[in-house]
Motif scaffolding. Structure first.
Motif, short mmCIF file in Angstrom:
data_model
loop_
_atom_site.label_atom_id
_atom_site.label_comp_id
_atom_site.label_asym_id
_atom_site.label_seq_id
_atom_site.Cartn_x
_atom_site.Cartn_y
_atom_site.Cartn_z
N LEU A 81 0.68 -1.24 -0.06
CA LEU A 81 0.16 -0.13 0.06
C LEU A 81 0.88 1.03 -0.09
CD1 LEU A 81 -2.74 1.32 0.13
CD2 LEU A 81 -2.57 1.02 2.63
N LEU A 82 1.84 1.30 0.79
CA LEU A 82 2.72 2.48 0.90
C LEU A 82 3.47 2.54 -0.50
CD1 LEU A 82 4.35 1.98 4.39
CD2 LEU A 82 2.97 3.95 3.72
N GLU A 83 3.94 1.55 -1.12
CA GLU A 83 4.72 1.51 -2.43
C GLU A 83 3.86 2.19 -3.61
OE1 GLU A 83 6.10 -2.45 -2.93
OE2 GLU A 83 7.82 -2.07 -1.81
N ILE A 84 2.51 1.45 -3.41
CA ILE A 84 1.66 2.28 -4.47
C ILE A 84 1.40 3.51 -4.16
CG2 ILE A 84 -0.90 2.11 -5.26
CD1 ILE A 84 -0.72 -0.78 -4.65
N GLY A 85 1.09 4.08 -3.07
CA GLY A 85 0.78 5.55 -2.74
C GLY A 85 2.12 6.35 -3.28
N ASN A 86 3.38 5.91 -2.73
CA ASN A 86 4.61 6.47 -3.10
C ASN A 86 4.74 6.62 -4.58
OD1 ASN A 86 7.20 7.82 -2.51
ND2 ASN A 86 8.30 5.96 -3.42
N ASP A 87 4.41 5.36 -5.42
CA ASP A 87 4.69 5.35 -6.85
C ASP A 87 3.85 6.52 -7.41
OD1 ASP A 87 6.76 3.47 -6.35
OD2 ASP A 87 5.50 1.97 -6.96
N LEU A 88 2.66 6.35 -7.24
CA LEU A 88 1.46 7.36 -7.96
C LEU A 88 1.84 8.98 -7.33
CD1 LEU A 88 -1.84 5.41 -7.28
CD2 LEU A 88 -0.71 5.60 -9.25
N GLN A 89 2.23 9.22 -6.19
CA GLN A 89 2.48 10.48 -5.74
C GLN A 89 3.72 10.81 -6.87
OE1 GLN A 89 5.63 11.41 -3.81
NE2 GLN A 89 5.09 13.47 -4.54
N LEU A 90 4.89 10.19 -6.89
CA LEU A 90 6.16 10.73 -7.74
C LEU A 90 5.70 10.51 -9.17
CD1 LEU A 90 8.84 8.04 -6.13
CD2 LEU A 90 8.36 10.63 -5.79
N ASP A 91 4.70 9.70 -9.70
CA ASP A 91 4.61 9.62 -11.08
C ASP A 91 3.45 10.92 -11.54
OD1 ASP A 91 4.04 8.72 -13.72
OD2 ASP A 91 2.03 7.82 -13.09
N TRP A 92 2.50 11.04 -10.65
CA TRP A 92 1.38 12.15 -10.94
C TRP A 92 1.90 13.63 -10.81
CZ3 TRP A 92 -3.73 10.20 -8.32
CH2 TRP A 92 -3.95 9.14 -8.84
N GLU A 93 2.78 13.94 -9.54
CA GLU A 93 3.09 15.26 -9.34
C GLU A 93 3.77 15.81 -10.61
OE1 GLU A 93 4.73 16.81 -5.45
OE2 GLU A 93 6.75 16.41 -6.96
N PRO A 94 4.95 15.23 -11.19
CA PRO A 94 5.52 15.92 -12.14
C PRO A 94 4.76 15.92 -13.68
CG PRO A 94 6.59 13.85 -11.82
CD PRO A 94 5.81 14.14 -10.77
N ARG A 95 3.82 14.79 -13.75
CA ARG A 95 3.20 14.71 -15.06
C ARG A 95 1.99 15.85 -15.01
NH1 ARG A 95 0.83 8.78 -15.75
NH2 ARG A 95 -0.54 9.80 -17.01
N PHE A 96 1.58 16.01 -13.76
CA PHE A 96 0.39 17.09 -13.72
C PHE A 96 0.97 18.53 -13.79
CE2 PHE A 96 -2.08 20.01 -11.15
CZ PHE A 96 -3.25 20.09 -12.05
N MET A 97 2.08 18.73 -13.18
CA MET A 97 2.85 19.95 -13.31
C MET A 97 3.26 20.32 -14.58
SD MET A 97 5.05 20.74 -9.99
CE MET A 97 4.38 20.71 -8.26
N ASP A 98 3.53 19.43 -15.23
CA ASP A 98 4.00 19.67 -16.74
C ASP A 98 2.70 20.03 -17.63
OD1 ASP A 98 6.79 19.33 -16.42
OD2 ASP A 98 6.74 17.28 -17.03
N ALA A 99 1.70 19.26 -17.36
CA ALA A 99 0.41 19.33 -18.25
C ALA A 99 -0.31 20.77 -18.00
CB ALA A 99 -0.36 18.29 -18.02
N ALA A 100 -0.33 20.97 -16.61
CA ALA A 100 -0.91 22.39 -16.24
C ALA A 100 -0.33 23.46 -16.26
CB ALA A 100 -1.45 21.80 -15.01
N PHE A 101 0.98 23.37 -15.91
CA PHE A 101 1.71 24.64 -15.85
C PHE A 101 2.93 24.80 -16.62
CE2 PHE A 101 0.36 23.11 -11.23
CZ PHE A 101 -0.68 23.91 -11.12
N GLY A 102 3.32 23.66 -17.23
CA GLY A 102 4.39 23.60 -18.41
C GLY A 102 5.77 23.41 -17.42
N GLY A 103 5.69 22.97 -16.23
CA GLY A 103 6.92 22.80 -15.63
C GLY A 103 6.75 22.65 -14.02
N ARG A 104 7.57 22.38 -13.44
CA ARG A 104 7.65 22.55 -11.73
C ARG A 104 7.31 23.82 -11.35
NH1 ARG A 104 7.98 17.60 -8.43
NH2 ARG A 104 9.32 16.25 -9.69
N VAL A 105 6.56 23.79 -10.46
CA VAL A 105 6.01 25.03 -9.65
C VAL A 105 6.66 25.03 -8.22
CG1 VAL A 105 4.25 26.57 -8.50
CG2 VAL A 105 3.94 25.07 -10.75
N PRO A 106 7.36 25.83 -7.99
CA PRO A 106 7.88 26.10 -6.49
C PRO A 106 6.93 26.18 -5.40
CG PRO A 106 9.29 27.43 -7.95
CD PRO A 106 8.02 26.96 -8.70
N GLU A 107 7.12 25.51 -4.41
CA GLU A 107 6.30 25.50 -2.96
C GLU A 107 5.03 25.08 -3.55
OE1 GLU A 107 6.36 29.92 -1.94
OE2 GLU A 107 7.91 29.09 -0.41
#
Length: 390
Positions: A81-107
């Motif tokens: 369960l922890l691995e799934i949560g960690n893997d999804l967080q690591l996958d979704w965060e950069p993918r969403f930021m790239d799609a919505a903001f065009g890259g990483r957003v500080p803070e």
């Protein structure tokens, strides 16, 4: 969200965006416009790659995902369960930021928290509410799932004593030929998934309040692993300054362990690392005097690279000063480094303290520090860390 009891267990993962960036109107607006659509899309994709009987619920912009876990031992389910949560967080965060903001957003960070749905709670509604509440609490800190996985591995290392000691030779430098003086005991982590080396493990143990337990294990393994240490040879063992402030610190345990393996305090030099500051020199001196009274010697490690090298040397009056490799590397080519090493050499001579140069990797470095009057040396040129006797 419809949750069905399952003999294999049900897990819930909470996802929410945190950070000061959300105070900016444009960031808040883009999150509102894109986050739910993105999460629903990738969740539909995830169902096809291993998540079973997935249900989801939204509370404003916070997402709760519930799914079935396979039938296996409870500890393995927790880790999965922890691995799934960690893997999804690591996958979704950069993918969403790239799609919505065009890259990483500080803070701005995506938090993920996990929990089991408690099968002992009869009411489905209460069971779900309890699971959601615990997932939210777990996910309050950044990288909560990864932190929990690291904590599990550290606890396993401590429980199963998985540290492997290795020993790096320390040579006495003499003009007519160098001789073996002793060894520095170092810790290794074979097969560790979450720690890339002992330094990261000790840093994490410090964050988790397990510094003393890990330090004690490393010390015990170092002593256990060098049975047969020749009379007159020294065993250098690292201790962190912080453990001397630990109320559970008991110097007498080391003496009992040495006796069990046929060694004595006269074999041992305790290296106090200079990478953490000593907050209470009076307390440190009392503890070190207890050691000295038993026959141990003391070294200041990483001199020249820490917070208060000179103060530690003056206050603690060590038997050895270990010069950090940052000053030794290329010392024959750098006048400032040479001056600093010479200063340590002059100071050590006046205080009747021995010098050990760390990190010797070139013959020119060895010749230079020998000419400066440094009495001892260690480094890859002189011998790599190996299990005792190899």
């Amino acid at each position: 969200m419809n949750v069905r009891k399952d003999s294999g267990g049900m897990g819930i993962i909470y996802f929410a965006w945190h950070g000061k960036a959300q105070e900016r109107a444009e960031i808040k607006g883009l999150l509102k416009a894109n986050w739910r659509r993105f999460a629903e899309k990738v969740l539909d994709e995830s169902i096809t790659v291993g998540l079973n009987r997935v249900s989801r619920m939204w509370m404003r912009d916070d997402l709760f995902v519930c799914f079935a876990l396979p039938q296996e031992r409870k500890d393995m389910q927790e880790e999965r369960l922890l691995e799934i949560g960690n893997d999804l967080q690591l996958d979704w965060e950069p993918r969403f930021m790239d799609a919505a903001f065009g890259g990483r957003v500080p803070e701005l960070r995506l938090h993920a928290g996990v929990s089991f749905l408690d099968g002992a709670i009869a009411s489905e509604e209460e069971r779900l509410y309890d699971g959601i509440k615990r997932a939210i609490v777990h996910g309050q800190s950044t990288g909560a799932a990864e932190r929990s996985l690291k904590r599990r591995e550290l606890e396993q290392i401590l429980e199963e004593r998985l540290i492997k000691p290795v020993y790096q030779p320390i040579l006495a430098l003499q003009q007519d030929g160098d001789t073996l003086y002793g060894y520095e005991a170092l810790s290794r982590l074979p097969g560790s998934r979450w720690f890339d080396g002992p330094l990261g493990m000790f840093q994490f143990a410090d964050q988790e309040g397990l510094t003393y337990a890990l330090d004690r294990l490393a010390r015990e393994k170092a002593i256990e692993g060098c049975t047969g240490l020749s009379n007159g040879r020294k065993l250098f063992i690292n201790i962190t300054a912080k453990i001397m402030n630990d109320s559970s610190f008991s110097p007498g345990q080391t003496l009992l362990l040495l006796q069990r393996y046929g060694l004595s305090p006269h074999h041992v030099v305790f290296e106090i690392t200079e990478r953490t500051s000593i907050e209470d020199f009076d307390a440190a001196k009392r503890i070190l005097q207890h050691y000295r009274n038993q026959g141990y010697q003391i070294a200041i490690d990483d001199a020249g690279a820490g917070y208060s090298s000179l103060q530690s040397i003056v206050e603690l009056k060590p038997d050895f000063i270990k010069i950090d490799r940052s000053l030794i590397s290329g010392v024959h080519l750098d006048k400032m480094k040479a001056h600093l090493v010479q200063t340590f050499s002059d100071l050590a001579a006046k205080m009747d303290v021995k010098l050990i140069a760390e990190g010797i990797e070139e013959h020119e470095e060895l010749r230079y520090i020998r000419d400066l009057g440094v009495q001892y040396a260690q480094g890859f040129l002189l011998g790599r860390p190996e299990p005792f006797g190899e």
